[in-house]
Design a protein around this motif. Structure first.
Motif, PDB file in Angstrom:
ATOM      1  N   GLN A 165       0.829  -1.199   0.000  1.00  0.00           N
ATOM      2  CA  GLN A 165       0.000   0.000   0.000  1.00  0.00           C
ATOM      3  C   GLN A 165       0.872   1.261   0.000  1.00  0.00           C
ATOM      4  O   GLN A 165       0.487   2.295  -0.511  1.00  0.00           O
ATOM      5  CB  GLN A 165      -0.909  -0.005   1.236  1.00  0.00           C
ATOM      6  N   ALA A 166       2.077   1.138   0.569  1.00  0.00           N
ATOM      7  CA  ALA A 166       2.981   2.280   0.650  1.00  0.00           C
ATOM      8  C   ALA A 166       3.598   2.648  -0.690  1.00  0.00           C
ATOM      9  O   ALA A 166       4.257   3.683  -0.804  1.00  0.00           O
ATOM     10  CB  ALA A 166       4.096   1.988   1.665  1.00  0.00           C
ATOM     11  N   HIS A 167       3.400   1.827  -1.740  1.00  0.00           N
ATOM     12  CA  HIS A 167       3.898   2.180  -3.066  1.00  0.00           C
ATOM     13  C   HIS A 167       3.155   3.391  -3.630  1.00  0.00           C
ATOM     14  O   HIS A 167       3.598   3.990  -4.606  1.00  0.00           O
ATOM     15  CB  HIS A 167       3.725   1.000  -4.029  1.00  0.00           C
ATOM     16  N   ASN A 168       2.038   3.725  -3.033  1.00  0.00           N
ATOM     17  CA  ASN A 168       1.217   4.850  -3.475  1.00  0.00           C
ATOM     18  C   ASN A 168       1.084   5.840  -2.321  1.00  0.00           C
ATOM     19  O   ASN A 168       0.579   5.488  -1.253  1.00  0.00           O
ATOM     20  CB  ASN A 168      -0.163   4.342  -3.918  1.00  0.00           C
ATOM     21  N   PHE A 169       1.518   7.089  -2.529  1.00  0.00           N
ATOM     22  CA  PHE A 169       1.441   8.096  -1.482  1.00  0.00           C
ATOM     23  C   PHE A 169       0.042   8.700  -1.355  1.00  0.00           C
ATOM     24  O   PHE A 169      -0.186   9.540  -0.489  1.00  0.00           O
ATOM     25  CB  PHE A 169       2.465   9.204  -1.744  1.00  0.00           C
ATOM     26  N   TYR A 170      -0.871   8.241  -2.215  1.00  0.00           N
ATOM     27  CA  TYR A 170      -2.265   8.679  -2.137  1.00  0.00           C
ATOM     28  C   TYR A 170      -3.171   7.461  -2.009  1.00  0.00           C
ATOM     29  O   TYR A 170      -4.009   7.194  -2.866  1.00  0.00           O
ATOM     30  CB  TYR A 170      -2.633   9.503  -3.378  1.00  0.00           C
ATOM     31  N   ALA A 214       2.031  11.076   3.837  1.00  0.00           N
ATOM     32  CA  ALA A 214       3.050  11.595   4.760  1.00  0.00           C
ATOM     33  C   ALA A 214       2.529  12.782   5.570  1.00  0.00           C
ATOM     34  O   ALA A 214       2.912  12.961   6.737  1.00  0.00           O
ATOM     35  CB  ALA A 214       4.301  11.993   3.983  1.00  0.00           C
ATOM     36  N   THR A 215       1.669  13.585   4.972  1.00  0.00           N
ATOM     37  CA  THR A 215       1.073  14.715   5.692  1.00  0.00           C
ATOM     38  C   THR A 215       0.208  14.231   6.842  1.00  0.00           C
ATOM     39  O   THR A 215       0.275  14.766   7.961  1.00  0.00           O
ATOM     40  CB  THR A 215       0.230  15.570   4.733  1.00  0.00           C
ATOM     41  N   ALA A 221       1.319  12.431  14.369  1.00  0.00           N
ATOM     42  CA  ALA A 221       2.497  12.447  15.234  1.00  0.00           C
ATOM     43  C   ALA A 221       2.497  13.685  16.137  1.00  0.00           C
ATOM     44  O   ALA A 221       2.799  13.601  17.336  1.00  0.00           O
ATOM     45  CB  ALA A 221       3.762  12.413  14.384  1.00  0.00           C
ATOM     46  N   LEU A 222       2.167  14.827  15.573  1.00  0.00           N
ATOM     47  CA  LEU A 222       2.145  16.072  16.354  1.00  0.00           C
ATOM     48  C   LEU A 222       1.070  16.017  17.435  1.00  0.00           C
ATOM     49  O   LEU A 222       1.276  16.500  18.555  1.00  0.00           O
ATOM     50  CB  LEU A 222       1.915  17.270  15.425  1.00  0.00           C
ATOM     51  N   LYS A 223      -0.065  15.401  17.116  1.00  0.00           N
ATOM     52  CA  LYS A 223      -1.125  15.246  18.123  1.00  0.00           C
ATOM     53  C   LYS A 223      -0.678  14.313  19.241  1.00  0.00           C
ATOM     54  O   LYS A 223      -1.002  14.525  20.414  1.00  0.00           O
ATOM     55  CB  LYS A 223      -2.397  14.725  17.460  1.00  0.00           C
ATOM     56  N   PHE A 224       0.059  13.274  18.875  1.00  0.00           N
ATOM     57  CA  PHE A 224       0.568  12.335  19.884  1.00  0.00           C
ATOM     58  C   PHE A 224       1.512  13.056  20.843  1.00  0.00           C
ATOM     59  O   PHE A 224       1.437  12.872  22.068  1.00  0.00           O
ATOM     60  CB  PHE A 224       1.286  11.170  19.201  1.00  0.00           C
ATOM     61  N   ILE A 225       2.408  13.875  20.301  1.00  0.00           N
ATOM     62  CA  ILE A 225       3.343  14.624  21.145  1.00  0.00           C
ATOM     63  C   ILE A 225       2.581  15.571  22.071  1.00  0.00           C
ATOM     64  O   ILE A 225       2.855  15.641  23.276  1.00  0.00           O
ATOM     65  CB  ILE A 225       4.338  15.412  20.273  1.00  0.00           C
ATOM     66  N   GLU A 226       1.630  16.276  21.508  1.00  0.00           N
ATOM     67  CA  GLU A 226       0.823  17.224  22.290  1.00  0.00           C
ATOM     68  C   GLU A 226       0.086  16.511  23.421  1.00  0.00           C
ATOM     69  O   GLU A 226       0.092  16.961  24.576  1.00  0.00           O
ATOM     70  CB  GLU A 226      -0.178  17.920  21.368  1.00  0.00           C
ATOM     71  N   TYR A 288      10.398  17.580   1.273  1.00  0.00           N
ATOM     72  CA  TYR A 288       9.145  17.526   2.026  1.00  0.00           C
ATOM     73  C   TYR A 288       9.321  16.718   3.315  1.00  0.00           C
ATOM     74  O   TYR A 288       8.785  17.098   4.365  1.00  0.00           O
ATOM     75  CB  TYR A 288       8.037  16.909   1.174  1.00  0.00           C
ATOM     76  N   LEU A 289      10.062  15.622   3.246  1.00  0.00           N
ATOM     77  CA  LEU A 289      10.359  14.867   4.454  1.00  0.00           C
ATOM     78  C   LEU A 289      11.111  15.741   5.445  1.00  0.00           C
ATOM     79  O   LEU A 289      10.814  15.748   6.651  1.00  0.00           O
ATOM     80  CB  LEU A 289      11.188  13.623   4.112  1.00  0.00           C
ATOM     81  N   ASP A 290      12.069  16.496   4.950  1.00  0.00           N
ATOM     82  CA  ASP A 290      12.816  17.414   5.796  1.00  0.00           C
ATOM     83  C   ASP A 290      11.875  18.420   6.471  1.00  0.00           C
ATOM     84  O   ASP A 290      12.050  18.760   7.647  1.00  0.00           O
ATOM     85  CB  ASP A 290      13.862  18.145   4.952  1.00  0.00           C
ATOM     86  N   LYS A 291      10.867  18.873   5.734  1.00  0.00           N
ATOM     87  CA  LYS A 291       9.893  19.813   6.299  1.00  0.00           C
ATOM     88  C   LYS A 291       9.132  19.169   7.459  1.00  0.00           C
ATOM     89  O   LYS A 291       8.860  19.814   8.485  1.00  0.00           O
ATOM     90  CB  LYS A 291       8.920  20.277   5.226  1.00  0.00           C
ATOM     91  N   GLN A 292       8.787  17.885   7.316  1.00  0.00           N
ATOM     92  CA  GLN A 292       8.062  17.192   8.377  1.00  0.00           C
ATOM     93  C   GLN A 292       8.935  17.074   9.628  1.00  0.00           C
ATOM     94  O   GLN A 292       8.451  17.224  10.754  1.00  0.00           O
ATOM     95  CB  GLN A 292       7.631  15.794   7.911  1.00  0.00           C
ATOM     96  N   ILE A 293      10.217  16.810   9.424  1.00  0.00           N
ATOM     97  CA  ILE A 293      11.148  16.739  10.549  1.00  0.00           C
ATOM     98  C   ILE A 293      11.206  18.085  11.261  1.00  0.00           C
ATOM     99  O   ILE A 293      11.229  18.161  12.497  1.00  0.00           O
ATOM    100  CB  ILE A 293      12.538  16.300  10.053  1.00  0.00           C
TER     101      ILE A 293
END
Length: 504
Positions: A165-170, A214-215, A221-226, A288-293
């Motif tokens: 399933q990860a072969h498709n980012f949508y 990825a978005t 992830a941000l909600k988990f941290i919060e 874009y991955l760098d932006k997520q980091i």
């Protein structure tokens, strides 16, 4: 260093760390970010010139960069298994990408699941009070199997369970704690081939959807941290970038279009979805991955958790060879030999950056020879947990800027049953590699001196029969028979003692 002395020094470091922790709100938070098929040289800290990674650049300047860090094996599922269980390729339960089911939603079956009762990193950390979460690609079992992330120690799990399933980012869906989370995307086969003589802009655009996986992973992830900011947490972020298919939101792509002279469309001839701008898309995916980091780092800082959170970044294996990716163009493996699925350096040497303000010395570099199966022991040392039976060693002394207290190892062992069957051993500056072992149980060793020949171009086996003898003994010691025949390729008989090698 004497092992008893090393142990005393390590206990001293850990005692000092926890003495500090007792006076603070909680034990250190641990965030481990995992790229997918990212080559050693695809980010700024490791010499990349064409792709922008400002947040990883910042992370390296504020932390420590490792130059001789390895994945445990050169493909997705087994690398993740070895990371989560602290085992090398000769001991791991999962050693290859054992696929189940198919690509369509109704055929989703995942990969071979971890068995019930497996001792994993999240289970270890839960034993000392950590809340555990993951958001990304799992690949170690579906929600209805023993390998479900929720059954393997994660309190919260979001993302892709099946690597196909990860072969498709949508994709049409992701999974949240075992429940289907519908996305605003329509299903399409991600390996469709376009006719180069007839392909239109609309054809290429048909591979772009609305919800980028990825978005969504970052949002969760941000909600988990919060949500867990008041208690110690472990967050595992195995992103699917830059693994093909070549897909990225249009607004991210524009920064690179026109930057790569001679860029030509990719029509799907080497698998995965076509892309009108394959070079630009690949670069944009990494940025874009760098932006997520960067978003994760910003969230941690905004919540006042910076000084009590260690953030790490690495990748599961080297750059890929298919799907429109052009590793040579970007010098993705920094001139190393091999790519994904190879036990040569290009397939297994990975970026590894760690940042922990006030603990890890800023803007430092370590040439410690280490591997991802060291993470279990390292996390145990950070958290005060018991690592149980692991092939790894704790990297905490090195991370804290105390290399003289670092436990040393004699060698690293790698074993990979696919692509003909391969074995590799790193011993100091020396590296031994065997390939096509499944076809020829007596396949010879190739031996390289990585200090003078990082590209593994000159085979020195004929000059060093004593190393061949040592490597054969290590291989015999470290190989544990696999539970399935598909992964067993070393047990017929050992190579002849002192057998040389041909230049490959």
């Amino acid at each position: 260093m004497n092992k008893i002395v090393a142990l005393i020094l390590l206990l001293s470091i850990n005692g000092h760390l926890f003495a500090q922790s007792k006076g603070s709100v909680k034990k250190p938070n641990i965030i481990y970010i995992y790229a997918d098929d990212m080559g050693y040289g695809e980010t700024g800290p490791y010499g990349q010139k064409l792709i922008k990674t400002p947040n990883l650049d910042k992370m390296a300047k504020e932390g420590m960069k490792f130059t001789q860090h390895y994945t445990s094996t050169p493909v997705c599922a087994p690398a993740r298994c070895m990371l989560m269980t602290g085992k090398h390729g000769g001991h791991s339960y999962i050693r290859g990408n054992y696929e189940m089911g198919g690509f369509s939603d109704e055929m989703e079956g995942g990969q071979m699941p971890l068995p019930e009762g497996t001792f994993t990193v999240p289970l270890m950390l839960k034993s000392v009070g950590y809340t555990t979460g993951m958001s990304g690609k799992w690949g170690l079992g579906m929600h209805n199997s023993t390998g479900s992330p929720n059954k393997q120690g994660f309190d919260y799990a979001y993302g892709l369970l099946d690597q196909k399933q990860a072969h498709n980012f949508y994709p049409t869906h992701l999974w949240e704690n075992g429940k289907w989370d519908t996305l605003a995307n329509q299903y399409f086969y991600s390996h469709k081939l376009l006719d180069s003589a007839k392909a239109t802009d609309a054809d290429f655009a048909s591979f772009i959807g609305k919800d980028y996986a990825a978005t969504k992973m970052t949002e969760k992830a941000l909600k988990f941290i919060e949500y867990n900011k008041q208690k110690p947490f472990f967050l595992y972020l195995p992103y699917t970038i830059p693994h093909v298919g070549l897909q990225v939101p249009a607004e991210e792509l524009t920064q690179y279009i026109g930057k790569f002279p001679g860029e030509k469309p990719y029509y799907g001839q080497n698998g995965y979805n076509p892309s009108k701008y394959p070079l630009s898309t690949y670069a944009a995916m990494i940025t874009y991955l760098d932006k997520q980091i960067g978003l994760v780092m910003e969230k941690v800082k905004a919540l006042g958790l910076d000084d009590n959170t260690i953030i790490m970044f690495s990748s599961d294996n080297g750059a890929t060879f298919n799907g429109g990716v052009q590793a040579k163009y970007f010098n993705s493996v920094s001139g190393l030999r091999g790519l994904k699925m190879d036990l040569f350096e290009g397939g297994i040497r990975e970026p590894f950056i760690a940042r922990w303000p006030g603990k890890i010395p800023a803007n430092t570099t370590s040439d410690l020879i280490s591997a991802q199966f060291d993470m279990m022991a390292t996390f145990a040392a950070i958290s005060g947990a018991k690592a149980n039976n692991t092939d790894g060693i704790s990297l905490l002394p090195t991370l804290l800027g105390k290399p003289k207290m670092q436990q040393q190892r004699e060698y690293l062992y790698f074993e990979y049953p696919e692509k003909g069957g391969q074995v590799a051993i790193r011993m100091g500056d020396w590296k031994g590699v065997r390939i096509n072992v499944r076809k020829d149980i007596n396949a010879p060793w190739m031996i390289f001196n990585l200090k003078t020949d990082m590209g593994e171009t000159t085979d020195l086996a004929a000059q060093h029969p004593e190393l061949i003898t040592k490597f054969n003994a290590i291989m015999k010691k470290e190989h544990q028979i696999s539970h399935i025949n598909e992964w067993e390729f070393l047990e017929s008989k050992m190579p002849k003692k002192g057998a040389g090698a041909d230049v490959n």
